[in-house]
Structures are given as structure tokens and as C-alpha cells.
Design a protein around this motif. Sequence first.
Motif, PDB file in Angstrom:
ATOM      1  N   ILE A 117       0.840  -1.202   0.000  1.00  0.00           N
ATOM      2  CA  ILE A 117       0.000   0.000   0.000  1.00  0.00           C
ATOM      3  C   ILE A 117       0.870   1.246   0.000  1.00  0.00           C
ATOM      4  O   ILE A 117       0.608   2.203  -0.747  1.00  0.00           O
ATOM      5  N   ASP A 118       1.902   1.248   0.844  1.00  0.00           N
ATOM      6  CA  ASP A 118       2.833   2.378   0.901  1.00  0.00           C
ATOM      7  C   ASP A 118       4.147   1.884   1.482  1.00  0.00           C
ATOM      8  O   ASP A 118       4.352   0.672   1.607  1.00  0.00           O
ATOM      9  N   ASP A 119       5.019   2.804   1.849  1.00  0.00           N
ATOM     10  CA  ASP A 119       6.369   2.398   2.252  1.00  0.00           C
ATOM     11  C   ASP A 119       6.616   2.402   3.753  1.00  0.00           C
ATOM     12  O   ASP A 119       7.761   2.313   4.201  1.00  0.00           O
ATOM     13  N   ASN A 120       5.541   2.504   4.565  1.00  0.00           N
ATOM     14  CA  ASN A 120       5.746   2.489   6.011  1.00  0.00           C
ATOM     15  C   ASN A 120       4.505   1.968   6.719  1.00  0.00           C
ATOM     16  O   ASN A 120       3.568   2.726   6.975  1.00  0.00           O
ATOM     17  N   TYR A 121       4.498   0.674   7.031  1.00  0.00           N
ATOM     18  CA  TYR A 121       3.321   0.111   7.685  1.00  0.00           C
ATOM     19  C   TYR A 121       3.224   0.549   9.141  1.00  0.00           C
ATOM     20  O   TYR A 121       2.137   0.586   9.734  1.00  0.00           O
TER      21      TYR A 121
END
Length: 207
Positions: free
Chosen positions: A165-169
Motif C-alpha cells: 500500500i505504501d512504504d511504512n506500515y
Amino acid sequence: MKTMKTLLLLAIVATMSSLSAKDREPGYDDGYEIGDLATDFSLKNVDGRMVSLSDYKEARGYLVIFTCNTCPYAQAYEDRIIALDQKYKKQGVPVIAINPNNPEKSPKDGFEAMKVRAEEKGFTFPYLLDDGQKIFPKYGAARTPHVFLLEKTKAGNEVKYIGAIDDNYQDEASVETRYVEDAVNAMLRGKEIRINTTKAIGCRIKI
């Protein structure tokens, strides 16, 4: 020596090319690549209805997200998945969430538990059970969450993005690159998706 270096470089490139950014792992080697046409499905939603992509007559595409109740990574992304659905559903790209885990291996991912989780979190999207685990292998999902952005075309539902989804869960406030949002925005504008595959970060699907 120069020939050996060239051969080594070619071997490395070939190896990298054979690996998909969607996280190839033993037991998960099959699945879609960018540009493939994704199969439809008919899976049971937490409200008891059967849901298919074809039900969404006005859709321009779909965010098919393999997720679950129990994985800490999936839990960390639940609010962001709700936000994606709220943002893009009105633009014709709804979220379709699918729980691929085997409830015999992960009882808290069973259908009754899914209904509870969906109500607790206020899911605004279908939350479907991959009963018999027939769909996730076709897509090539390996982890939860794992995103497949599909664009509805005359030929079928074309895979446009696969991955995270993005670069930082861990911390949404620290996200630098919103892979899914960037991909959907580009698709809706008819532009090339700059990053169309990333490594899915999450728990292995329980099979």
C-alpha cells in the motif's frame, strides 16, 4: 576478465528479471504479472451476499486487497484501506477485500470472526472469504496485505499494480511514497504508472 564480468552481470540481470516484485516465494510461484487479465470470482461477503467484480457495473477499476483479521501488518493498514475505499470508490475504483487464510490453520480468520472484525472496524467495503483458497493462488498473493490494482478494459480486468500500500506500515505519518494512491491516480488519468510493482510486506498467507 571483461568477458567474465559481462557474463556475471547478465546472469544477475536474468535472475532479477525472473523474480517478480510481488514477492515470489516457494508455494506462491504462480500468479499475475503487470498487463495480465485477472479472473473474476464469486465469494461470500460478511453480510452473506455473494460478490463478484462484475457486480460493479460502473467501476473503472478495482483495488483487490488480500488481507485478514489476525496479521499485525494487516491490522496496521485497516484504517488506510478504509480511507482508500472512501477516496476512490466515488471515482469508480472500489476496494474489494479478500481474506485468503485457511481458518483451520488460523481459526481467528474464520467467517464468523471476519463478520465481527468488519463490524468493529466499520469496513466500508466487501470483506470476502476465499473459501477453499481458490482465488489467492490465481492472483499470486503471498502476504497480507497484498494489493492488486485492476483496470476495467474492453478486454477484461487488466492488472496495473501489484504490491504494498505504501512504504511504512508502522507509521502512516512517516509514509514517503503512497504506492497505491500514486498508481490509482495515474490509472484514472490515463498516465503511465511509474512504480507498478513493489514487495508486499506482511504475514505469509496461511495454507
